[in-house]
Design a protein around this motif. Structure first.
Motif, short mmCIF file in Angstrom:
data_model
loop_
_atom_site.label_atom_id
_atom_site.label_comp_id
_atom_site.label_asym_id
_atom_site.label_seq_id
_atom_site.Cartn_x
_atom_site.Cartn_y
_atom_site.Cartn_z
N PRO A 68 0.84 -1.19 0.00
CA PRO A 68 0.00 0.00 0.00
C PRO A 68 0.88 1.25 0.00
CG PRO A 68 -0.48 -1.44 1.89
CD PRO A 68 0.79 -1.92 1.28
N GLY A 70 0.69 5.66 0.18
CA GLY A 70 0.00 6.95 0.26
C GLY A 70 0.73 7.93 -0.65
N ALA A 71 1.48 8.87 -0.03
CA ALA A 71 2.20 9.86 -0.83
C ALA A 71 3.69 9.54 -0.92
CB ALA A 71 1.99 11.24 -0.22
N GLY A 72 4.12 8.45 -0.28
CA GLY A 72 5.54 8.05 -0.39
C GLY A 72 6.50 8.97 0.35
N THR A 73 6.03 9.66 1.39
CA THR A 73 6.94 10.53 2.16
C THR A 73 7.50 9.82 3.39
OG1 THR A 73 5.26 11.46 3.66
CG2 THR A 73 5.55 12.56 1.52
N GLY A 74 7.15 8.56 3.56
CA GLY A 74 7.62 7.80 4.72
C GLY A 74 9.14 7.78 4.79
N SER A 132 5.65 17.29 10.23
CA SER A 132 6.34 18.38 9.50
C SER A 132 6.06 18.30 8.02
CB SER A 132 7.84 18.30 9.72
OG SER A 132 8.15 18.44 11.07
N SER A 133 5.73 17.10 7.55
CA SER A 133 5.45 16.87 6.13
C SER A 133 3.98 17.08 5.80
CB SER A 133 5.83 15.41 5.82
OG SER A 133 5.21 14.54 6.77
N SER A 138 -0.01 11.86 2.96
CA SER A 138 -1.44 11.54 2.89
C SER A 138 -1.97 11.18 4.28
CB SER A 138 -1.69 10.38 1.93
OG SER A 138 -1.33 9.15 2.53
N ASN A 142 -0.59 8.74 7.26
CA ASN A 142 -0.58 9.16 8.68
C ASN A 142 -1.23 8.10 9.56
OD1 ASN A 142 -1.28 12.77 8.29
ND2 ASN A 142 0.46 11.54 7.67
N THR A 145 0.93 4.92 9.83
CA THR A 145 2.15 5.05 10.64
C THR A 145 1.86 5.63 12.03
OG1 THR A 145 2.54 7.24 9.69
CG2 THR A 145 3.69 5.38 8.64
N GLY A 148 3.01 11.43 14.13
CA GLY A 148 3.03 12.47 15.15
C GLY A 148 3.28 13.81 14.49
N ILE A 204 -6.41 0.71 4.57
CA ILE A 204 -7.38 1.67 5.12
C ILE A 204 -7.98 2.45 3.94
CG2 ILE A 204 -7.67 3.73 6.57
CD1 ILE A 204 -5.12 2.61 8.14
N GLU A 408 7.48 7.75 15.71
CA GLU A 408 6.41 8.18 14.80
C GLU A 408 6.60 7.74 13.35
OE1 GLU A 408 6.43 12.47 15.16
OE2 GLU A 408 8.21 12.66 13.91
C1 LIG Z 1 10.45 16.38 5.48
C2 LIG Z 1 9.67 15.32 6.19
C3 LIG Z 1 9.23 15.56 7.48
C4 LIG Z 1 8.51 14.58 8.16
N1 LIG Z 1 8.04 14.86 9.42
C5 LIG Z 1 7.28 13.95 10.08
C6 LIG Z 1 6.75 14.25 11.37
O1 LIG Z 1 6.94 15.33 11.91
N2 LIG Z 1 6.02 13.28 11.99
C7 LIG Z 1 5.78 12.07 11.40
O2 LIG Z 1 5.10 11.23 12.01
N3 LIG Z 1 6.28 11.77 10.19
C8 LIG Z 1 7.02 12.67 9.51
N4 LIG Z 1 7.51 12.37 8.26
C9 LIG Z 1 7.31 11.03 7.70
C10 LIG Z 1 6.06 10.83 6.80
O3 LIG Z 1 5.66 12.03 6.19
C11 LIG Z 1 4.94 10.20 7.62
O4 LIG Z 1 5.33 8.91 8.06
C12 LIG Z 1 3.61 10.10 6.87
O5 LIG Z 1 2.61 9.64 7.77
C13 LIG Z 1 3.68 9.15 5.67
O6 LIG Z 1 2.57 9.41 4.85
P1 LIG Z 1 2.57 9.00 3.31
O7 LIG Z 1 1.25 9.31 2.76
O8 LIG Z 1 3.72 9.62 2.61
O9 LIG Z 1 2.75 7.43 3.44
P2 LIG Z 1 3.69 6.43 2.66
O10 LIG Z 1 5.11 6.80 2.82
O11 LIG Z 1 3.19 6.26 1.27
O12 LIG Z 1 3.40 5.08 3.47
C14 LIG Z 1 3.77 4.95 4.82
C15 LIG Z 1 3.33 3.56 5.32
O13 LIG Z 1 1.93 3.50 5.38
C16 LIG Z 1 1.43 2.45 4.56
N5 LIG Z 1 0.18 2.96 3.98
C17 LIG Z 1 0.01 4.10 3.29
N6 LIG Z 1 -1.29 4.28 3.01
C18 LIG Z 1 -1.96 3.22 3.53
C19 LIG Z 1 -3.33 2.82 3.56
N7 LIG Z 1 -4.29 3.55 3.02
N8 LIG Z 1 -3.63 1.66 4.19
C20 LIG Z 1 -2.69 0.89 4.77
N9 LIG Z 1 -1.38 1.21 4.75
C21 LIG Z 1 -1.03 2.36 4.14
C22 LIG Z 1 2.54 2.14 3.58
O14 LIG Z 1 2.50 0.79 3.14
C23 LIG Z 1 3.76 2.41 4.42
O15 LIG Z 1 4.05 1.31 5.23
C24 LIG Z 1 8.24 13.32 7.55
C25 LIG Z 1 8.68 13.09 6.25
C26 LIG Z 1 9.38 14.07 5.57
C27 LIG Z 1 9.83 13.79 4.16
#
Ligand SMILES: Cc1cc2nc3c(=O)[nH]c(=O)nc-3n(C[C@H](O)[C@H](O)[C@H](O)COP(=O)(O)OP(=O)(O)OC[C@H]3O[C@@H](n4cnc5c(N)ncnc54)[C@H](O)[C@@H]3O)c2cc1C
Length: 450
Positions: A68, A70-74, A132-133, A138, A142, A145, A148, A204, A408
């Motif tokens: 799965p 979302g936006a790949g910012t993990g 922060s992201s 997405s 959030n 993961t 926070g 989700i 987080e």
């Molecule tokens: C500059 C920067 C700052 C950041 N600061 C923070 C911060 O302050 N706090 C924080 O917690 N994180 C932070 N992050 C990390 C990241 O943004 C978070 O972890 C965010 O929640 C990931 O969201 P995403 O949509 O990019 O998920 P993705 O990276 O696409 O996926 C994250 C995980 O969730 C799973 N997933 C995604 N969508 C679903 C779904 N619908 N159902 C089931 N599983 C799913 C994926 O398989 C993967 O395991 C930061 C990242 C960056 C680049």
């Protein structure tokens, strides 16, 4: 065409299934750039829950892994592709309904955190969790993961705002957990199991999120220190007596890295920068400033100016991308009990010295959650080996201080081999049994931490 691809093509509209290697390639990685992703057989950009169900039915019938996305910012490699997988992107699932009277938002996972906040704001309400992201991640990511952020020190993390979830299981069944009520203790709290499960238990497809009235205006305290450990002492002192609305810390290298991208007038002599916010009224802000003075701050100032505060907090949010300009980064996410913050900072400084590796530190200090950023030259084999040792040693130090390897960002791929050190074999065994009960074929995000 393989039988899996033809089954997907039969089950999905043509524009949802993508096999073009160039496009699929853009969905292979997240922001943990040191994680080497596999090559997917296809990308599915699902637009509805029914399409997610269709993908999972095909995947389970053929025993194909699904990652799965979302936006790949993990920052942990959680959404990094696995060899031969289907990448299931939720970016097109963007419906949202705000029920202002019930103070909830029903959201699909592909919305950005910032879009959920904006929709709540239109109704005079607030969705607090603020990684922060927040402008690029997405809400599904959030949830997956349990993200926070900056205001979580006072207002809680993602799970504290989840009233209900809709989840597609590995076999394609759709389940609904919780609902719109504020209190609900019917059965096990399974929705909390899915929050933070990093795509290993289900997809989700919708969440009912609790909204709040907006917080009162905040006063921002900015304090500078010669040394990080002194700033850490100020943090432990502040959290013992005040409920800050944010309490963020950056070290010398982090401040300099941000300054080089966005000059704000911070000079090289700053050893640590503490940014605190108080929105509880009374003398909270002054008490935080006094704690900074007591810990030896070289400069302390207070401001009620919202723009100035946003400039400072924006600088903190920029820290990770700015430090990434200095080299390849292994991003830690350790957490320790609050009184052990100065010990953690000292331990990181020791590891950096012993491994001759640059480890700038930023963190949500009020939560005891820090991001030591192990920074190295990936073209230098010796520097890479030292950085990898440093990465492991920082996590070990956090565990020795009674802490966690991730506060987080999640385990993902990056920290998978360290999970047993924190959970122990019995808890890991139970974790795997829960996984096997929900995903008996092991097709959901396999080969990561569970
Ligand atoms: C500059 C920067 C700052 C950041 N600061 C923070 C911060 O302050 N706090 C924080 O917690 N994180 C932070 N992050 C990390 C990241 O943004 C978070 O972890 C965010 O929640 C990931 O969201 P995403 O949509 O990019 O998920 P993705 O990276 O696409 O996926 C994250 C995980 O969730 C799973 N997933 C995604 N969508 C679903 C779904 N619908 N159902 C089931 N599983 C799913 C994926 O398989 C993967 O395991 C930061 C990242 C960056 C680049």
């Amino acid at each position: 065409m393989s039988s899996v691809l033809s089954a997907l093509a039969d089950a999905l509209p043509a524009d949802v299934l993508v096999t073009d290697a160039g496009i699929v390639d853009a969905y292979r990685r997240d922001r943990a750039l040191t994680v080497q992703p596999g090559v997917p057989i296809a990308l599915v950009r699902a637009a509805s829950t029914e399409q997610v169900q269709a993908v999972m039915r095909v995947a389970s019938a053929h025993g194909v892994p699904v990652v799965p996305r979302g936006a790949g910012t993990g920052l942990s490699g959680g959404s990094a592709a696995i060899e031969g997988c289907i990448v299931l992107s939720t970016e097109r699932m963007r419906r949202i309904e705000v029920d202002a009277a019930a103070m909830v938002a029903v959201v699909e996972p592909g919305l950005l955190n910032a879009e959920v906040k904006a929709a709540a704001r239109e109704h005079g309400l607030w969705y607090p969790p603020d990684p922060s992201s927040f402008e690029i991640c997405s809400i599904g990511g959030n949830l997956a993961t349990n993200a926070g952020g900056l205001c979580c020190v006072k207002y809680g993390v993602t799970t504290d705002y989840v009233l209900g979830l809709e989840v597609v299981l590995a076999d394609g069944r759709l389940i609904r957990l919780g609902g719109r009520t504020v209190k609900d203790v019917a059965g096990y709290d399974l929705k909390r199991l899915f929050v933070g499960s990093e795509g290993t238990l289900g997809i989700i497809t919708s969440a009912t999120l609790r909204l709040r009235p907006p917080p009162p205006p905040a006063t921002t305290v900015v304090a500078m220190f010669d040394e990080m450990v002194a700033a850490g002492m100020a943090v432990t002192d502040i959290v013992a007596s005040v409920r800050p609305a944010a309490l963020e810390l950056m070290d010398r290298t982090a401040v300099a890295a941000v300054e080089s991208v966005k000059p704000m007038g911070f000079d090289d002599s700053i050893g640590a920068l503490l940014l605190a916010q108080a929105d509880g009224g009374g003398d909270e802000a002054q008490r935080m400033a006094d704690a900074c003075d007591k810990a030896g701050a070289t400069y302390v100032a207070l401001t009620d100016d919202e723009q100035e505060a946003e400039l400072l907090m924006g600088a903190r949010r920029m820290a990770i991308p700015c430090i990434e300009r200095l080299g390849t980064v292994l991003i830690e996410d350790v957490g320790v009990p609050l009184p052990r913050i100065p010990d953690l900072i000292a331990a990181v400084e020791r590891v950096a010295r012993e491994r001759s590796t640059l480890i700038p530190v930023i963190g949500h200090a009020g939560d005891g959650n820090f991001h030591p950023l192990v920074t190295f030259d990936a073209t230098d084999a010796d520097a890479t080996a030292r950085a990898e040792l440093a990465f492991d040693e920082v996590m070990r130090a956090a565990l020795q201080l009674g802490g966690t390897i991730t506060g987080e960002h999640g385990i993902g791929t990056l920290k998978a081999r360290h999970l047993v050190d924190q959970l122990g074999p019995d808890v890991l065994d139970i974790t795997r049994r829960v996984k096997a009960a929900l995903d008996p074929q092991g097709i959901l995000n396999p080969g990561k931490w569970v």
